[in-house]
Write a protein that holds these residues in place. Structure first.
Motif, PDB file in Angstrom:
ATOM      1  N   ALA A   1      -6.842   4.283  -6.360  1.00  0.00           N
ATOM      2  CA  ALA A   1      -5.910   3.260  -6.828  1.00  0.00           C
ATOM      3  C   ALA A   1      -5.067   2.743  -5.686  1.00  0.00           C
ATOM      4  O   ALA A   1      -4.689   3.491  -4.783  1.00  0.00           O
ATOM      5  CB  ALA A   1      -5.005   3.832  -7.904  1.00  0.00           C
ATOM      6  N   SER A   2      -4.833   1.453  -5.701  1.00  0.00           N
ATOM      7  CA  SER A   2      -3.830   0.869  -4.814  1.00  0.00           C
ATOM      8  C   SER A   2      -2.655   0.471  -5.714  1.00  0.00           C
ATOM      9  O   SER A   2      -2.614   0.824  -6.888  1.00  0.00           O
ATOM     10  CB  SER A   2      -4.391  -0.352  -4.110  1.00  0.00           C
ATOM     11  N   GLU A   3      -1.740  -0.314  -5.181  1.00  0.00           N
ATOM     12  CA  GLU A   3      -0.624  -0.766  -6.026  1.00  0.00           C
ATOM     13  C   GLU A   3      -1.074  -1.810  -7.029  1.00  0.00           C
ATOM     14  O   GLU A   3      -0.402  -2.067  -8.017  1.00  0.00           O
ATOM     15  CB  GLU A   3       0.464  -1.406  -5.155  1.00  0.00           C
ATOM     16  N   ASN A   4      -2.220  -2.434  -6.761  1.00  0.00           N
ATOM     17  CA  ASN A   4      -2.597  -3.624  -7.508  1.00  0.00           C
ATOM     18  C   ASN A   4      -3.754  -3.450  -8.474  1.00  0.00           C
ATOM     19  O   ASN A   4      -3.989  -4.324  -9.313  1.00  0.00           O
ATOM     20  CB  ASN A   4      -2.995  -4.738  -6.525  1.00  0.00           C
ATOM     21  N   VAL A   5      -4.491  -2.353  -8.339  1.00  0.00           N
ATOM     22  CA  VAL A   5      -5.735  -2.232  -9.082  1.00  0.00           C
ATOM     23  C   VAL A   5      -6.203  -0.778  -9.001  1.00  0.00           C
ATOM     24  O   VAL A   5      -5.829  -0.051  -8.074  1.00  0.00           O
ATOM     25  CB  VAL A   5      -6.793  -3.201  -8.477  1.00  0.00           C
TER      26      VAL A   5
END
Lengths: 202, 202
Positions: free
Chosen positions: A189-193
């Motif tokens: 996971a990143s911050e966006n997806v």
């Protein structure tokens, strides 16, 4: 051995496109929000030759890995029809694309390595894509119907999904009464997806 | 400030229960597969007083955090009706549970800190749960309908989902035309499940 993987972005509520998807509105109302995480990545921008910049980091690495492992694409007719009028001259595939369609047509060569080939069925498109991909993997790039069809036929080895923090509320669902058995093989996971990968157990 | 969070396990295709959910088959056909990751965790087993063992690791920590942050539960009538005949005497909540139902009934006290209170509406259940929770958070534990309703009313601050590598194909969907704006605040994956948390933007 080369794998067949479906790779698509989806909303948290399971849609790959919003309502009213059609040529001119290829991702449907609100649909671009599902792919927002991808547009600024360096790998995506490089594929479109937009510039040499863009963001690096986990999302960029995921995009780069998908591009690198892909030797050929399989695509459904709806996705092609909706994308045809939207993709730039340098279409974002960079590899042969086999489009399943009942409407025969000569191959369409685009800049940057993308050539669209039109074949009469999803299974035939997959067969030709496997030959074209050599040792690389075949990406089933969408839309939903061809993914559902090939998954049901046991012809997809892996699902690679990018789950966006978006509720579209309506549109085109990725799954339609599919009941394959899955094994989770990776998640990042990143911050966006959130990127998740599953092996389809056969 | 105390938060209201919906916390549920879902299948990859977005179902919180399989088809034919009813008292006697509370999670529907195939539904237990969605929660399989949770049953062996030490925190879940401890709550049920099954034993002092169980698995530790990331899934266990997630379960423990959810239990620790929860001061009271809100529940819909369907989930209660289906769970009532299935939960052990030591029901797996350990805190006051406010059930939204039109059928008035005296509170039902169970072992281990779970007391079910029956109130006339979802918003009233939420109000009473907030009072009971004090500085802790209120968990909306399900089912789907009450989560959809409270989300639509702007009364849920956070979604905490546990996405299982399972395609149920049919059943009860978590979302129904919900179109809230979300911000991804955390994601964590084990081998068995992907935990994702979203802030609802108001």
């Amino acid at each position: 051995m080369a794998k067949v993987f479906a790779d698509v972005g989806i909303s948290l509520d399971g849609y790959i496109a919003g309502p009213n998807a059609r040529p001119g509105n290829p991702l449907g109302d609100g649909g671009p929000r599902v792919h927002q995480w991808m547009y600024p990545t360096a790998a995506f921008r490089r594929m479109l030759s937009l510039d040499s910049g863009g963001q690096t980091g986990p999302d960029d690495e995921v995009v780069r890995e998908v591009i690198e492992r892909t030797g050929a694409h399989v695509m459904g007719r709806n996705m092609f029809d909706e994308g045809e009028v939207a993709w730039p001259a340098r279409a974002p595939f960079g590899k042969p694309v086999f489009v399943a369609t009942h409407r025969p047509r000569d191959p369409w060569v685009r800049e940057g390595g993308t050539t669209f080939h039109f074949v009469e069925s999803a299974t035939r498109a997959l067969e030709l894509a496997k030959n074209a991909a050599g040792k690389k993997d075949v990406r089933v790039s969408g839309g939903a119907r061809i993914i559902q069809q090939l998954l049901r036929a046991g012809l997809i080895d892996e699902l690679s999904l990018h789950v966006a923090p978006v509720l579209l509320g309506d549109g085109t669902r990725l799954f339609d009464r599919n009941d394959s058995n899955l094994e989770q093989i990776a998640a990042l996971a990143s911050e966006n997806v959130t990127h998740v990968r599953y092996r389809v157990i056969k």
